[in-house]
Every structure is written in C-alpha cells, then in structure tokens.
Design a protein around this motif. Structure first.
Motif, PDB file in Angstrom:
ATOM      1  N   ASP A  90       1.013  -7.398   1.137  1.00  0.00           N
ATOM      2  CA  ASP A  90       0.803  -7.929   2.470  1.00  0.00           C
ATOM      3  C   ASP A  90      -0.720  -7.853   1.890  1.00  0.00           C
ATOM      4  OD1 ASP A  90       2.243  -7.216   4.548  1.00  0.00           O
ATOM      5  OD2 ASP A  90       2.129  -5.428   3.422  1.00  0.00           O
ATOM      6  N   VAL A  91      -1.564  -8.014   0.919  1.00  0.00           N
ATOM      7  CA  VAL A  91      -2.936  -7.749   0.411  1.00  0.00           C
ATOM      8  C   VAL A  91      -2.198  -9.446  -0.645  1.00  0.00           C
ATOM      9  CG1 VAL A  91      -2.587  -7.022  -2.173  1.00  0.00           C
ATOM     10  CG2 VAL A  91      -4.570  -7.086  -1.296  1.00  0.00           C
ATOM     11  N   LEU A  92      -1.484 -10.260  -0.784  1.00  0.00           N
ATOM     12  CA  LEU A  92      -1.563 -11.140  -1.195  1.00  0.00           C
ATOM     13  C   LEU A  92      -1.021 -11.845   0.109  1.00  0.00           C
ATOM     14  CD1 LEU A  92       0.178 -10.678  -4.993  1.00  0.00           C
ATOM     15  CD2 LEU A  92      -2.146 -10.957  -4.000  1.00  0.00           C
ATOM     16  N   GLY A  93      -1.249 -11.486   0.856  1.00  0.00           N
ATOM     17  CA  GLY A  93      -1.194 -12.837   1.929  1.00  0.00           C
ATOM     18  C   GLY A  93       0.163 -13.277   2.116  1.00  0.00           C
ATOM     19  N   GLY A  94       1.239 -12.545   1.452  1.00  0.00           N
ATOM     20  CA  GLY A  94       2.940 -12.790   1.989  1.00  0.00           C
ATOM     21  C   GLY A  94       3.020 -13.520   0.734  1.00  0.00           C
ATOM     22  N   ALA A  95       3.005 -12.918  -0.747  1.00  0.00           N
ATOM     23  CA  ALA A  95       2.585 -14.306  -1.917  1.00  0.00           C
ATOM     24  C   ALA A  95       3.484 -12.506  -2.023  1.00  0.00           C
ATOM     25  CB  ALA A  95       2.269 -14.680  -3.038  1.00  0.00           C
ATOM     26  N   PRO A  96       4.417 -12.651  -3.831  1.00  0.00           N
ATOM     27  CA  PRO A  96       4.865 -14.470  -4.211  1.00  0.00           C
ATOM     28  C   PRO A  96       6.301 -15.221  -3.170  1.00  0.00           C
ATOM     29  CG  PRO A  96       5.793 -12.502  -4.976  1.00  0.00           C
ATOM     30  CD  PRO A  96       4.665 -11.601  -4.478  1.00  0.00           C
ATOM     31  N   ASP A 126      -3.547   2.006  -3.575  1.00  0.00           N
ATOM     32  CA  ASP A 126      -2.382   2.733  -3.410  1.00  0.00           C
ATOM     33  C   ASP A 126      -2.099   2.345  -1.688  1.00  0.00           C
ATOM     34  OD1 ASP A 126      -1.853   3.459  -6.014  1.00  0.00           O
ATOM     35  OD2 ASP A 126      -1.645   5.930  -4.864  1.00  0.00           O
ATOM     36  N   ALA A 127      -3.412   2.555  -0.806  1.00  0.00           N
ATOM     37  CA  ALA A 127      -2.946   3.004   0.943  1.00  0.00           C
ATOM     38  C   ALA A 127      -2.773   1.269   0.915  1.00  0.00           C
ATOM     39  CB  ALA A 127      -3.668   3.150   1.171  1.00  0.00           C
ATOM     40  N   HIS A 128      -3.537   0.534   0.120  1.00  0.00           N
ATOM     41  CA  HIS A 128      -3.034  -0.931   0.061  1.00  0.00           C
ATOM     42  C   HIS A 128      -2.103  -1.329  -0.316  1.00  0.00           C
ATOM     43  CE1 HIS A 128      -6.819  -0.970   3.031  1.00  0.00           C
ATOM     44  NE2 HIS A 128      -7.741  -0.489   2.263  1.00  0.00           N
ATOM     45  N   ARG A 129      -1.333  -1.399  -1.325  1.00  0.00           N
ATOM     46  CA  ARG A 129       0.288  -1.804  -1.705  1.00  0.00           C
ATOM     47  C   ARG A 129       1.438  -1.983  -0.917  1.00  0.00           C
ATOM     48  NH1 ARG A 129      -2.156  -1.636  -7.763  1.00  0.00           N
ATOM     49  NH2 ARG A 129       0.269  -1.678  -7.943  1.00  0.00           N
ATOM     50  N   THR A 130       0.983  -2.418   0.267  1.00  0.00           N
ATOM     51  CA  THR A 130       2.492  -2.127   1.026  1.00  0.00           C
ATOM     52  C   THR A 130       2.751  -3.531   0.627  1.00  0.00           C
ATOM     53  OG1 THR A 130       0.420  -2.801   2.931  1.00  0.00           O
ATOM     54  CG2 THR A 130       1.355  -1.043   3.138  1.00  0.00           C
ATOM     55  N   ALA A 131       3.904  -3.713   0.892  1.00  0.00           N
ATOM     56  CA  ALA A 131       4.973  -5.096   1.112  1.00  0.00           C
ATOM     57  C   ALA A 131       6.132  -4.602   1.475  1.00  0.00           C
ATOM     58  CB  ALA A 131       5.272  -5.046  -1.147  1.00  0.00           C
ATOM     59  N   ARG A 132       6.955  -6.255   1.072  1.00  0.00           N
ATOM     60  CA  ARG A 132       8.627  -5.999   2.275  1.00  0.00           C
ATOM     61  C   ARG A 132       8.977  -6.793   0.859  1.00  0.00           C
ATOM     62  NH1 ARG A 132       7.445  -5.686   7.720  1.00  0.00           N
ATOM     63  NH2 ARG A 132       5.373  -5.157   6.947  1.00  0.00           N
TER      64      ARG A 132
END
Length: 212
Positions: A90-96, A126-132
């Motif tokens: 998320d914090v990388l705008g959906g990258a990689p 940690d709270a902003h290290r969300t991903a999928r």
C-alpha cells in the motif's frame, strides 16, 4: 486431434503454463478435489514441453495470465491454466505489483527481491506496512472460451524473514488473523487462505464445466 503433439503425457487434460512445481502441486490438489473424475496426473505443467515464449507485456495481472494461457492452449490443444501474481504494498502505491518477480532487477531472485523490499520499507511504521498478495488465474480452452478469476490475501509485512517454506515474499508476509508468516504455514494451511488458492478454487468450476 489432428496434428496432436507427441510430447504430451498420455491422458493429459489440463496444462498449467508454468514450470513452478509448487504452483502445479497447488493446482493439482485444488482441481482434483473440485472436478469429479480428474486425476492428478491429468493436470500437467509446461515443464519439459516446448511451448512458444510469451512476452508478458500486459499491464495487469489478468492480462499477463491470459497471454500465457492463450499461448499454451493454442500450442497444445489442452485446456490451459496460467496465473500471474505478485505483492502489492500500500505505501508503495501497489508496487511491486506485476514486477514482483523481478523487483531487484533479476527475475526470480527471491533473496534480492526481499532484501530490496526490506530496505525500501525500513522507516515505515508497522501500522503502515499493509500489503496484499494478488493472483489472477486464467483458463483458456482451445475453442476460445476464456475465464479469469482473482484472489487476494491481505496482511502486513514483517521486518525480517520468518519461516523456511513457501517462496517469493512469503517469509516477509504475515496474513491477517495469523501469528505465522506465509512461509511458516503448511502447504494445506496456505492453500486455504492464499491468493492463489482462492483464484484456483474459483477457476475450478469453469474447468469442471469444460471437462464434462
């Protein structure tokens, strides 16, 4: 089938357009559980079969999965399944994203990819290290019928690797609701919640209809 290929195993009905043995194992487990009468040996991978090279130049997971499945179906005359998957931070705008496998510049270098991602997220709380994890699974029949299903596994990125299983970014990924990384789960546990498991299970119904 006129001009049938001689390099296909006898009885093959579905081909996975991937050389990844772990993906093949997942697909075999899911399809044979969902499609009555389908045996694991009837679901084969493209490893050892000379298929045309596919340039994955689509800009979405779905587009790249379809490119691979279409090519395999046309070359073999079998039902073809392919997937394209990756990690969206998320914090990388959906990258990689679609570049996940070659994020460090070398395709399939898991260690380098994980090292680069850890460095890029070094100062992220940690709270902003969300991903999928995202997977698009495509099915293409020789007659032209096509289906695409999408699956996601949501979670957080750890600050160090945990676990020896899985592949790719699994050691850094903590699925929602889990205390173990994706690399610490058994294959069956991972299949039950993973992006690829969800996409393949959704695709299984389409496979069953075409194999009747």
């Amino acid at each position: 089938m006129s001009g049938a290929r001689t390099d296909l195993p006898d009885g093959a009905r579905v081909i996975l357009a991937s050389h990844n043995a772990k993906k093949l194992g997942e697909l075999q487990r899911i399809l044979t559980a969902a499609v009555p009468g389908l045996a694991p040996e009837q679901v084969i991978s493209s490893a050892g079969i000379a298929l045309p090279d596919v340039v994955e130049d689509a800009v979405t997971f779905e587009g790249n999965a379809l490119l691979k499945a279409r090519s395999a179906a046309a070359a073999t005359g079998l039902l073809a399944v392919a997937d394209d998957s990756g990690l969206a931070v998320d914090v990388l705008g959906g990258a990689p994203g679609i570049f996940s496998a070659r994020w460090s510049g070398r395709h399939g270098d898991d260690e380098a990819n994980n090292d680069l991602l850890l460095a890029q997220l070094g100062d992220v709380p940690d709270a902003h290290r969300t991903a999928r994890f995202v997977c698009a699974a495509a099915l293409v029949a020789p007659g032209g019928a096509e289906s695409v299903e999408r699956g996601e596994m949501v979670g957080l990125l750890l600050r160090e690797r945990r676990g020896e299983g899985g592949f790719g970014y699994d050691p850094l990924f903590l699925p929602d609701g889990e205390t173990r990384s994706a690399a610490e789960l058994s294959p069956a546990q991972k299949d039950a919640i993973s992006h690829r498991g969800k996409a393949f299970r959704a695709l299984a119904g389409h496979v069953a209809q075409l194999l009747v």
